[in-house]
Write a protein that holds these residues in place. Sequence first.
Motif, PDB file in Angstrom:
ATOM      1  N   ILE A 158      -5.106 -10.198 -16.165  1.00 39.83           N
ATOM      2  CA  ILE A 158      -5.760  -9.318 -15.532  1.00 39.83           C
ATOM      3  C   ILE A 158      -5.159  -9.309 -13.628  1.00 39.83           C
ATOM      4  O   ILE A 158      -5.308  -8.382 -13.772  1.00 39.83           O
ATOM      5  N   ALA A 159      -4.575 -10.730 -13.368  1.00 43.68           N
ATOM      6  CA  ALA A 159      -4.340 -10.149 -11.000  1.00 43.68           C
ATOM      7  C   ALA A 159      -3.087  -9.280 -12.208  1.00 43.68           C
ATOM      8  O   ALA A 159      -3.028  -8.512 -11.016  1.00 43.68           O
ATOM      9  N   ALA A 160      -2.655  -9.392 -12.808  1.00 48.52           N
ATOM     10  CA  ALA A 160      -0.720  -8.773 -13.162  1.00 48.52           C
ATOM     11  C   ALA A 160      -1.480  -7.036 -12.939  1.00 48.52           C
ATOM     12  O   ALA A 160      -0.769  -6.125 -11.904  1.00 48.52           O
ATOM     13  N   ILE A 161      -1.793  -6.280 -13.357  1.00 49.96           N
ATOM     14  CA  ILE A 161      -2.149  -5.483 -14.191  1.00 49.96           C
ATOM     15  C   ILE A 161      -3.347  -4.805 -13.247  1.00 49.96           C
ATOM     16  O   ILE A 161      -3.158  -3.878 -12.692  1.00 49.96           O
ATOM     17  N   GLY A 162      -3.994  -5.667 -12.556  1.00 48.36           N
ATOM     18  CA  GLY A 162      -4.992  -5.299 -11.043  1.00 48.36           C
ATOM     19  C   GLY A 162      -3.917  -4.493 -10.316  1.00 48.36           C
ATOM     20  O   GLY A 162      -3.635  -3.472  -9.756  1.00 48.36           O
ATOM     21  N   LEU A 163      -3.061  -5.597 -10.056  1.00 48.06           N
ATOM     22  CA  LEU A 163      -1.951  -4.981  -8.974  1.00 48.06           C
ATOM     23  C   LEU A 163      -1.043  -3.777  -9.220  1.00 48.06           C
ATOM     24  O   LEU A 163      -0.952  -3.432  -8.532  1.00 48.06           O
ATOM     25  N   VAL A 164      -0.487  -3.726 -10.551  1.00 47.64           N
ATOM     26  CA  VAL A 164       0.036  -2.209 -10.862  1.00 47.64           C
ATOM     27  C   VAL A 164      -0.618  -1.368 -10.280  1.00 47.64           C
ATOM     28  O   VAL A 164      -0.040  -0.547 -10.143  1.00 47.64           O
ATOM     29  N   HIS A 165      -2.251  -1.418 -11.837  1.00 49.99           N
ATOM     30  CA  HIS A 165      -2.917  -0.643 -10.550  1.00 49.99           C
ATOM     31  C   HIS A 165      -2.905   0.100  -9.481  1.00 49.99           C
ATOM     32  O   HIS A 165      -3.375   1.254  -9.479  1.00 49.99           O
ATOM     33  N   VAL A 166      -3.360  -0.739  -8.609  1.00 44.12           N
ATOM     34  CA  VAL A 166      -3.822  -0.519  -7.328  1.00 44.12           C
ATOM     35  C   VAL A 166      -1.888  -0.018  -6.325  1.00 44.12           C
ATOM     36  O   VAL A 166      -2.632   0.668  -5.946  1.00 44.12           O
ATOM     37  N   VAL A 169      -2.017   3.615  -8.479  1.00 39.13           N
ATOM     38  CA  VAL A 169      -2.383   4.514  -7.590  1.00 39.13           C
ATOM     39  C   VAL A 169      -2.724   4.874  -6.395  1.00 39.13           C
ATOM     40  O   VAL A 169      -2.383   6.362  -6.167  1.00 39.13           O
ATOM     41  N   GLY A 170      -2.203   4.451  -5.537  1.00 40.71           N
ATOM     42  CA  GLY A 170      -1.959   4.706  -4.205  1.00 40.71           C
ATOM     43  C   GLY A 170      -2.094   5.287  -3.039  1.00 40.71           C
ATOM     44  O   GLY A 170      -1.717   5.093  -2.320  1.00 40.71           O
ATOM     45  N   PHE A 171      -3.279   5.296  -3.117  1.00 41.85           N
ATOM     46  CA  PHE A 171      -4.312   6.010  -2.251  1.00 41.85           C
ATOM     47  C   PHE A 171      -4.744   5.531  -1.086  1.00 41.85           C
ATOM     48  O   PHE A 171      -4.626   6.238  -0.083  1.00 41.85           O
ATOM     49  N   TYR A 172      -5.017   4.057  -1.385  1.00 41.39           N
ATOM     50  CA  TYR A 172      -5.438   3.781  -0.775  1.00 41.39           C
ATOM     51  C   TYR A 172      -4.401   2.319   0.096  1.00 41.39           C
ATOM     52  O   TYR A 172      -4.347   1.452   1.389  1.00 41.39           O
ATOM     53  N   THR A 173      -3.137   2.089  -0.437  1.00 42.00           N
ATOM     54  CA  THR A 173      -1.980   1.578  -0.634  1.00 42.00           C
ATOM     55  C   THR A 173      -0.768   2.224  -0.492  1.00 42.00           C
ATOM     56  O   THR A 173       0.400   1.658  -1.256  1.00 42.00           O
ATOM     57  N   ASP A 174      -1.006   3.817   0.269  1.00 41.63           N
ATOM     58  CA  ASP A 174       0.722   4.263   0.717  1.00 41.63           C
ATOM     59  C   ASP A 174       1.252   3.894   1.600  1.00 41.63           C
ATOM     60  O   ASP A 174       2.706   3.236   1.733  1.00 41.63           O
ATOM     61  N   ALA A 175       1.245   2.690   2.688  1.00 38.29           N
ATOM     62  CA  ALA A 175       1.967   1.899   3.391  1.00 38.29           C
ATOM     63  C   ALA A 175       2.001   0.918   3.037  1.00 38.29           C
ATOM     64  O   ALA A 175       1.794  -0.075   1.932  1.00 38.29           O
TER      65      ALA A 175
END
Length: 439
Positions: A158-166, A169-175
């Motif tokens: 769950i944690a690994a897929i959650g990280l990949v998803h974030v 998607v990259g909208f809030y983690t583009d930096a």
Amino acid sequence: MTRVMRSGRTWLAACAVIIAAMPWIAAIDHDHRGRSFLLETSIALGFMGLAMMWLQFALTARFRWIAPGTGLDTLMQLHRQAGISAFGLIAAHPVLAIAARPGFVDFFDPRASLARALALWLVSLALIAILTSSLWRRRFGIPYEWWRLAHAVLAVLIAAIGLVHVLRVGFYTDAAWKQALWTVCTAAAVGLVLHTRVVRPWLSSRRPYRVVSVTREPGTSWTLELEPVGHPGLRFQAGQFAWLTLGDRPWSLQQHPFSFASSAERPGRIAFTVKELGDWTAGIGKVQPGTRAFLDGPYGAFTVDPAARTIVGIAGGVGITPLMSILRTARDRGDTRQFALLYAAGSLDSMVYREELETLRNQLPLDLMLLPREAPPGWDGPSGLPTAETIDALVDRYGTGGTAYLICGPPPLMDLAERRLLARGVPARAIRAERFDIA
């Protein structure tokens, strides 16, 4: 407020700050225009749910500085409730996102992106599996050892897929710094699993023990006595517990927490009393002397407050074990404080340590109250199930000031005792409880 309560509240406040900070960190230097409140809420809940998942790894990593002074019972109950909350936050994220923008349902459509859809369906099923197996493990008949392994694997997934998803998607983690932050936090959380399952067993392998005796106790309980091999033994506080592994190697699924039954003044001869409850414990009586053993501990805060003038124990069944360690330690130290013990069990014959408790009555300032559910012929003492009046009588006799109450036993007894003690004005800081039904 005691130091233990202050440290516990400080730790909980720190967790709350970490969880609440994640959506705010994600929103730094980001343009929110054109996005609805509902969509922004769904994203905030997703970030908070992932952060709460990280903290679940910390709660089970067996670090003594995590929620210091907190017993196994409290810590595991906190882990369970926080896990349910994390499930709710993570599940709310796609539901609200789709409600805000129906087009997001395509994320689950394999025709739009096979890899993404498979990952999201997999994490959804993993979330359901980890929740249902944790709440209804016994109902499903899942062995404790395999549940622990599956629980860890599903949590890492769950944690690994959650990280990949974030990151995808990259909208809030583009930096880059945000990507690094989320990656490091997830890696650290997953690394705690390796610490618990690999590093800690390796450390315990350097201080092995040997089973020297296996003794049948009344009812279906057995006492295992261990002696250290090549080292002076383990220092612990009376009332604490350790994780016990039997076999040639400490890297085993068969690792279980048990309270010390022996005196803390005798680290060279450690005893555990184990009741046959199914799964692994059903074969505890077949353990052979000479079997190699490993201990990871000590842990727990089911201990006596040094400032208490009177110590009252309330035990049911095999819940007598940690209280026996406390009484044996008090005897060996020549403790002159007043002790009292209410011990409830199905019958007098099923009471573990009954004869030794009778002896301890003459070695300590100990008021011993045995409460068999079924009175044997000729028994002139009380009998039956513990009631509110039973607990009230203890408070009437031993008071609410300067008295520590320690409770360990079946859930109905513990629930009753905790409620009545609080209702009668016993401060929460003066009550310590340890439950054996945490899994």
